[in-house]
Enzyme design. Structure first.
Site, PDB file in Angstrom:
ATOM      1  N   SER A  53      -4.022  -0.891 -26.778  1.00 38.04           N
ATOM      2  CA  SER A  53      -4.433   0.429 -26.123  1.00 38.04           C
ATOM      3  C   SER A  53      -5.947   0.270 -25.685  1.00 38.04           C
ATOM      4  O   SER A  53      -6.322   0.996 -24.534  1.00 38.04           O
ATOM      5  CB  SER A  53      -4.383   1.438 -26.928  1.00 38.04           C
ATOM      6  OG  SER A  53      -5.449   1.413 -27.858  1.00 38.04           O
ATOM      7  N   LYS A 103     -11.245   3.948 -29.589  1.00 39.41           N
ATOM      8  CA  LYS A 103     -10.861   4.410 -28.083  1.00 39.41           C
ATOM      9  C   LYS A 103     -12.539   4.263 -27.412  1.00 39.41           C
ATOM     10  O   LYS A 103     -13.502   4.168 -28.154  1.00 39.41           O
ATOM     11  CB  LYS A 103     -10.404   5.973 -28.039  1.00 39.41           C
ATOM     12  CG  LYS A 103      -9.239   6.009 -28.669  1.00 39.41           C
ATOM     13  CD  LYS A 103      -8.093   4.987 -28.006  1.00 39.41           C
ATOM     14  CE  LYS A 103      -6.688   5.484 -28.810  1.00 39.41           C
ATOM     15  NZ  LYS A 103      -5.679   4.518 -28.313  1.00 39.41           N
TER      16      LYS A 103
END
Length: 204
Positions: A53, A103
């Site tokens: 990701s 993230k």
């Protein structure tokens, strides 16, 4: 009064033989272990990257080191890469093992974040966001295929992955706990270096 002959004033080295040396070595090792434990517990931690990701910035198998003083004693900034505890359901309910995610911070408390302008850029407080770290398919101009328009509440963050089409980030959890926002008190720390593999050793 005279000192007896053959005696010297001042300190003399103490002699204890091998047992004294062994004791000193044990003390040094214990102190080193305590310092290492303190650093790992309160200053930095290492994390393994299990998913794609955050590619190409972080790749599967990378190990990163996280500064745990952020955000406890230093402010987060837009663009920081953070590790945080699952706010609830991001990794699936009933999951086992590590419950941490990584993230990039896109929106800070009070920021108005939306997607996208006519050129496909995210907007933060009306200003297009330059994102040189993005991994997008050839020919895709939009920074996100999912439209959104949010204002980040106090004490929270809006986070997104660099591999934008393959990241279950804030966009994907707007109907879940915290409406896709990550509470700042869930943040473990800010990633600042890749330590493994050796050929990817670099700062973030």
């Amino acid at each position: 009064m005279r000192r007896p002959r053959g005696r010297r004033s001042g300190l003399r080295p103490r002699r204890g033989g091998p047992w004294r040396l062994l004791r000193d070595l044990v003390v040094v090792v214990l102190v080193a272990l305590l310092v290492s434990w303190g650093v790992r517990s309160f200053l930095v931690r290492s994390f393994y990257i299990p998913s794609a990701s955050m590619e190409d910035t972080l790749q599967i198998g990378d190990r990163i080191v996280v500064n745990e003083l952020v955000p406890r004693f230093a402010d987060l900034k837009r663009g920081d890469i953070v590790v945080f505890d699952d706010p609830g359901g991001w990794l699936g309910y009933g999951g086992q093992g590590e419950q941490d995610l990584v993230k990039r911070v896109i929106g800070l408390p009070g920021d108005h974040v939306s997607c996208c302008d006519a050129d496909g850029h995210l907007l933060v407080n009306g200003t297009p966001l330059d994102e040189p770290y993005l991994l997008l398919p050839a020919g895709q101009a939009r920074a996100s295929l999912t439209d959104f328009d949010v204002t980040v509440p106090d004490g929270a963050l809006w986070v997104m992955g660099d591999n934008r089409n393959h990241s279950g980030d804030s966009r994907a959890h707007q109907t879940g706990p915290y409406a896709g926002f990550v509470p700042i008190d869930h943040v473990v720390g800010r990633a600042f270096v890749i330590t493994w593999p050796i050929d990817r050793w670099r700062g973030l």
